[in-house]
Design a protein around this motif. Structure first.
Motif, PDB file in Angstrom:
ATOM      1  N   HIS A 117     -16.871 -34.585  72.230  1.00 13.14           N
ATOM      2  CA  HIS A 117     -16.010 -35.008  73.334  1.00 13.14           C
ATOM      3  C   HIS A 117     -15.761 -36.515  73.301  1.00 13.14           C
ATOM      4  O   HIS A 117     -14.644 -36.967  73.557  1.00 13.14           O
ATOM      5  CB  HIS A 117     -16.633 -34.597  74.667  1.00 13.14           C
ATOM      6  CG  HIS A 117     -16.557 -33.131  74.920  1.00 13.14           C
ATOM      7  ND1 HIS A 117     -17.611 -32.405  75.433  1.00 13.14           N
ATOM      8  CD2 HIS A 117     -15.562 -32.230  74.722  1.00 13.14           C
ATOM      9  CE1 HIS A 117     -17.262 -31.126  75.546  1.00 13.14           C
ATOM     10  NE2 HIS A 117     -16.023 -31.004  75.113  1.00 13.14           N
TER      11      HIS A 117
ATOM     12  N   ALA B 194     -13.753 -30.986  85.583  1.00 12.36           N
ATOM     13  CA  ALA B 194     -14.356 -30.827  84.262  1.00 12.36           C
ATOM     14  C   ALA B 194     -15.857 -31.059  84.286  1.00 12.36           C
ATOM     15  O   ALA B 194     -16.587 -30.534  83.441  1.00 12.36           O
ATOM     16  CB  ALA B 194     -13.702 -31.781  83.268  1.00 12.36           C
ATOM     17  N   THR B 195     -16.336 -31.820  85.246  1.00 13.88           N
ATOM     18  CA  THR B 195     -17.747 -32.198  85.282  1.00 13.88           C
ATOM     19  C   THR B 195     -18.537 -31.465  86.356  1.00 13.88           C
ATOM     20  O   THR B 195     -19.760 -31.575  86.404  1.00 13.88           O
ATOM     21  CB  THR B 195     -17.870 -33.712  85.523  1.00 13.88           C
ATOM     22  OG1 THR B 195     -17.200 -34.044  86.757  1.00 13.88           O
ATOM     23  CG2 THR B 195     -17.242 -34.502  84.391  1.00 13.88           C
TER      24      THR B 195
ATOM     25  N   LYS C 220     -11.526 -21.645  81.331  1.00 18.26           N
ATOM     26  CA  LYS C 220     -12.181 -22.612  80.440  1.00 18.26           C
ATOM     27  C   LYS C 220     -12.183 -22.122  78.991  1.00 18.26           C
ATOM     28  O   LYS C 220     -11.926 -22.897  78.072  1.00 18.26           O
ATOM     29  CB  LYS C 220     -13.615 -22.852  80.919  1.00 18.26           C
ATOM     30  CG  LYS C 220     -13.705 -23.619  82.228  1.00 18.26           C
ATOM     31  CD  LYS C 220     -15.131 -23.983  82.582  1.00 18.26           C
ATOM     32  CE  LYS C 220     -15.954 -22.775  82.930  1.00 18.26           C
ATOM     33  NZ  LYS C 220     -17.315 -23.128  83.412  1.00 18.26           N
TER      34      LYS C 220
ATOM     35  N   ASP D  83      -9.384 -32.764  80.851  1.00 19.27           N
ATOM     36  CA  ASP D  83     -10.717 -32.170  80.894  1.00 19.27           C
ATOM     37  C   ASP D  83     -11.317 -32.207  79.495  1.00 19.27           C
ATOM     38  O   ASP D  83     -10.730 -32.746  78.560  1.00 19.27           O
ATOM     39  CB  ASP D  83     -10.660 -30.749  81.464  1.00 19.27           C
ATOM     40  CG  ASP D  83      -9.767 -29.824  80.634  1.00 19.27           C
ATOM     41  OD1 ASP D  83      -9.370 -30.211  79.515  1.00 19.27           O
ATOM     42  OD2 ASP D  83      -9.472 -28.718  81.108  1.00 19.27           O
TER      43      ASP D  83
ATOM     44  N   GLU E 158     -11.760 -29.813  77.408  1.00 16.96           N
ATOM     45  CA  GLU E 158     -10.979 -29.024  76.458  1.00 16.96           C
ATOM     46  C   GLU E 158      -9.808 -29.847  75.907  1.00 16.96           C
ATOM     47  O   GLU E 158      -9.473 -29.774  74.722  1.00 16.96           O
ATOM     48  CB  GLU E 158     -10.476 -27.745  77.127  1.00 16.96           C
ATOM     49  CG  GLU E 158     -11.541 -26.686  77.366  1.00 16.96           C
ATOM     50  CD  GLU E 158     -12.541 -27.062  78.449  1.00 16.96           C
ATOM     51  OE1 GLU E 158     -12.121 -27.767  79.409  1.00 16.96           O
ATOM     52  OE2 GLU E 158     -13.712 -26.685  78.346  1.00 16.96           O
TER      53      GLU E 158
END
Length: 959
Positions: free
Chosen positions: A273, A294-295, A508, A558, A560
């Motif tokens: 990431h 995202a977190t 996701k 995010d 992804e």
């Protein structure tokens, strides 16, 4: 200098069109003369082919090419033609040997500068040879060339054909030289000197390198050693090296170890990431903002749930949702795909399949029918006793139809047969069909109405529509529940909340896969779940749109996106990798998009080397998108690869290694590895502890095991309690009590997944049973998620088998397997059945545990026969009850188990000596009865109506 050699054609040839009558050749070339034209002079440098000798009936011909023209010399005596062809060829090669020698000199110089001979280097040399010596075919061993020339052309031939033995020899000599040159580095870089295989892995530097490791074989040490070697040998500077890890903690550990060992802070050690974020920042000129969704998984689930609730207010979306739940509430499995009935029961239990009214069911298809009847407003009873009679015979138990429609007096039986009448492999076809005929006759006898549905109707996707037609023909009135009422029931059942969480997971997973446009649809066309997938995608697509619109409106990304956008920028050429060496840790955990990112980085910079370290035996994260096939099939993705196996573990001993390795390699897809151990023992170090386990009884057994460990272990030795799931571990108060009982030990507990990468002196594995949440886990992944995950391996329980390997190999000295043999895991059964070298006698084992394997249910094959009490006394029944209805009688005197001996059931309690005679006609128990003519023995299968067993006897004795 070769003197001129002279060849002359037969004189008669000039009258029949022979163009050249004489041939002279020397070091300079050939002179061809003719009576009718000026001599033709051909330099060897102009000759563009070898001579071709064509035999004739009396005279022969030789032919070669020069400057694109075909030159033929005929009417030669055979001996002259043979001699001319041989000397022509020798002179041709002699002339070109200087050019060939220069080419080999360039190759040698190239090899000295290039370091390890990579596959790309070999191909470059092959192309160079092919270009430089395009017109020079391979030489023959029969030619009378100088030995030096022969050697030159032989070497060129090897390069042209990329001779594997030659390349391997060059590489091997290089590795030996480098080992000697950097011995001091490899001796000191880690706390212990690197092994020979670790050193080889550090040195070998093909374009693509795969290091296959085993548990405890020093993967991280090899990564650090590789970086140290590249820096020390000046093959790379720190800023040219990128190290990639999956977790932040692992990346920090690599960075700290490199900084500590090498004092080089310019080496990049990142997560995937962080890499993606850096690529995006480099291209877009600013660091992207990360969405809080995202977190925070809980925040994302809540947001998806809100979107889902809003969408359910729309009539079309509500209707689509209800249709989806009608067919796809639970993950479907074909009962014909199971080997035993018990395995099918495990599926029903593990996936908690029950009706919307909360009823336990014995089949998925029965659940579908029940929920459809409920939604259609039809009152029913599930598996009631047949109302018209006490329908039980010696051959058939009390008849319980699958459904009884109370308002209409209609029975429904769902039959597990295919179009050809076949049954599942664990069902006796003949007996099953006999049962079908019996129930049909029963309904005919009592004039009751019966509807039959069939397994094949569900496979053909017409089960419910056909049922509706059958019921309509009997004038059943349908009063479908209003959509809101059904939704209310689904909410009460928990299905709406569960599906909302599933939508969040699908969102996701869908984004993490970085699908190209139309890719998912093309995938769906090849899957059995196509109908379900398309229906679910209709529900998911509006969620995806809302999610992506939210990210765009807030100018956020995010995790992804970090991968997907980075791949796009690199493949488009917007970002060029600054790294010549890419090292990936724990490669067995990699997903398709991350592998694609690594490959894109490699391809964006010429000459980049990829170095991946992983252990396919420890690939346990498929549910997150990890694809073990990228490790076992590494070369098919990245291209020609050098594979090195780290074959020595410093963690566990040879006994643990033998059991764990043999067990995991039962799957033929696993890479075969021969792991040796630093620590050797001469007795089994995997101990099977067989104890009856109740909800509160496990603590007593653990205290016994840990006190035994405490007696042999050093002060402060570490013990791990491991289980497949967290909730199968001890409660906090139990763990505290356990720690108080053995204060000399340090005790921790982890799930199998959480234990990966850790180690302890001793390990105790819990939860080794075949219950709903047992191990191996039989809980199916939702079919929708299954579609979005890497293809599942065909070998049964493949990933669960690797989990067992991971759990066992956390132990340095000894591993304990705690199980109740009355409900033990299939993996424990395998260890026993295949005679693995495990300890069976370290602890006292009750007779009931030792006899448990003999008490396997003969009906479902996975349950155990256990004692139960009913209104008529005790009996033996299957532990899978009520799914499995098998049962048998206990001793009428002491209630102990009994076994058949001849025509008697004999009590296993030797102090009792009880017995029951068996009916010689039907095998039922003979009961002592009294009638009008006195006492007699009559069969327990006697009925007042046919069919019945009427056998009776006056006197029976047993001795």
């Amino acid at each position: 200098m070769v003197e001129k050699l002279f060849y002359k054609s037969y004189w008669l040839g000039k009258y029949f069109g022979n163009r050249f009558e004489e041939v002279r050749l020397d070091d300079a070339g050939l002179v061809l003369t003719s009576t009718y034209q000026a001599p033709v002079i051909v330099a060897w440098s102009d000759v563009s082919s070898l001579v071709r000798h064509t035999p004739g009936i009396i005279f022969d011909t030789v032919v070669f090419e020069s400057a694109g023209q075909r030159i033929s010399v005929g009417w030669l005596h055979k001996s002259n033609a043979i001699s001319l062809a041989r000397l022509f060829t020798e002179q041709y090669y002699t002339h070109h040997s200087d050019c060939a020698a220069k080419a080999l000199g360039k190759i040698s110089s190239y090899l000295q500068k290039s370091g390890y001979l990579r596959t790309s280097h070999c191909r470059a040399i092959r192309d160079f040879v092919s270009t430089a010596l395009l017109e020079i075919p391979s030489s023959s061993e029969a030619l009378s060339l100088p030995n030096t020339s022969k050697d030159i052309f032989a070497q060129l031939k090897q390069w042209a054909e990329l001779d594997a033995a030659m390349i391997d020899d060059i590489r091997a000599r290089y590795v030996v030289e480098q080992k000697q040159c950097y011995q001091a580095l490899f001796d000191r870089i880690e706390s212990n000197p690197l092994t020979e295989k670790q050193r080889e892995a550090c040195i070998i530097d093909d374009d693509n390198n795969l290091v296959l490791a085993g548990a405890g074989t020093g993967k991280t040490s090899t990564m650090v050693g590789r970086v140290a070697y590249l820096l020390d040998s000046k093959q790379a500077s720190g800023h040219e090296i990128l190290m990639l890890a999956f977790g932040k903690k692992a990346a920090l550990e690599m960075r700290d170890r490199v900084s500590e060992k090498l004092t080089d802070t310019s080496v990049s050690a990142w997560t995937f990431h962080v890499l993606g974020q850096m690529v995006i920042s480099s291209v877009e000129g600013q660091k992207p903002a990360i969405s809080p969704l995202a977190t925070d998984e809980k925040l994302l689930n809540n947001q998806v749930n809100q979107w889902f609730s809003d969408l359910l207010e729309k009539p079309d979306y509500k209707e689509s949702t209800l249709k989806y739940f009608e067919k796809h509430l639970f993950p479907e499995a074909n009962p014909f795909d199971f080997n035993t009935q018990g395995e099918y029961f495990n599926y029903i239990r593990a996936n908690e399949i029950r009706t919307l009214k909360g009823e336990d069911v014995t089949s998925f298809e029965g659940c579908l029918i029940a929920n459809w009847l409920f939604a259609m407003g039809i009152e029913y009873k599930y598996q009631p006793s047949y109302l018209e009679s006490n329908a039980r015979t010696p051959d058939f138990k009390q008849y319980k139809p699958d459904f009884y429609l109370t308002e209409f007096g209609i029975y429904i039986d769902h039959l597990g047969i295919d179009r050809e009448g076949n049954t599942a492999p664990y069902i006796d076809k003949e007996s099953y069909h006999a049962g079908i005929q019996w129930t049909r006759q029963l309904h005919s006898q009592h004039a009751t109405r019966l509807i039959e549905t069939y397994h094949y109707e569900q496979r053909e996707e017409c089960l419910l529509s056909n049922l509706e037609s059958k019921l309509a023909s009997l004038r059943v009135v349908f009063e479908p529940l209003p959509a809101d009422s059904v939704l209310h029931t689904l909410r009460e059942f928990g299905a709406i909340d569960q599906f909302s969480v599933l939508l969040s997971s699908l969102l996701k997973r869908y984004r993490a896969n970085c699908y190209m446009p139309g890719e998912l649809e093309r995938l769906a066309d090849h899957l059995e779940t196509t109908g379900q997938l398309k229906a679910a995608m209709d529900l998911l697509r509006p969620i995806i749109e809302r999610y992506e619109n939210l990210l765009a409106s807030n100018n956020e990304i995010d995790f992804e996106d970090m991968i997907a956008k980075a791949i796009g920028y690199i493949e488009e050429g917007a970002f060029t990798s600054p790294w010549s060496y890419i090292l990936v840790d724990e490669f067995q955990d990699i997903s398709q998009p991350r592998a694609r990112l690594v490959k894109a980085l490699r391809d964006s910079r010429k000459g980049t080397s990829v170095f991946c370290v992983g252990d396919d035996w420890q690939a346990i994260y498929r549910f997150t998108g990890s694809d073990v096939g990228l490790t076992t099939g590494f070369e098919s993705l990245f291209g020609p690869t050098q594979t090195t196996s780290l074959d020595k573990t410093f963690r566990f001993n040879n006994s643990i290694n033998d059991v764990a390795s043999q067990f995991v390699m039962q799957n033929p897809s696993q890479v075969k590895k021969q792991i040796t151990t630093h620590n050797l023992v001469h007795s089994p170090a995997v101990s099977l502890v067989m104890k009856p386990i109740t909800n509160n009884g496990i603590l007593k057994h653990l205290i016994e095991i840990l006190q035994n460990i405490s007696g042999m272990a050093r002060q402060g030795a570490c013990v791990y309690l491991l289980a497949r799931y967290h909730f199968r571990l001890l409660e906090a108060d139990q763990l505290a009590q356990l720690k108080r009982s053995v204060p000399a030990l340090k005790i921790e507990q982890h799930s199998f997944h959480a234990s990966k990468g850790k180690e302890a002196d001793y390990v105790v594995i819990l939860g080794l049973d075949n219950t709903k949440n047992g191990f191996p886990s039989r809980k199916l992944i939702d079919p929708l998620l299954e579609v979005l995950l890497p293809t599942e391996e065909p070998y049964p329980d493949a990933e669960e088998r690797r989990l067992f390997y991971v759990a066992m190999t956390r132990a340095k000295h000894r591993c304990y397997l705690l199980t109740d043999m009355n409900k033990t895991s299939d993996f424990v059964k395998e260890l026993l059945a295949d005679n693995y070298a495990i300890e069976l006698n370290e602890f006292y084992t009750e007779a009931s545990q030792l006899m448990a394997p003999e008490h396997e249910c003969p009906s479902c094959k996975t349950g155990r026969l256990v004692k139960r009490k009913g209104p008529y006394g005790s009996f033996i029944a299957c532990s899978n009850y009520p799914l499995c209805q098998h049962k048998k009688s206990t001793c009428p005197q002491c209630s102990a188990d009994m076994e058949t001996s001849g025509r008697f059931s004999v009590c296993l309690n030797h102090e009792c000596g009880g017995w029951v005679p068996l009916c010689p006609q039907c095998g039922g128990d003979l009961k002592h009865r009294e009638g009008r003519y006195g006492k007699f023995w009559g069969c327990s299968n006697y009925r007042s109506q046919e069919p019945s067993c009427n056998h009776k006897e006056q006197e029976i004795t047993y001795s």
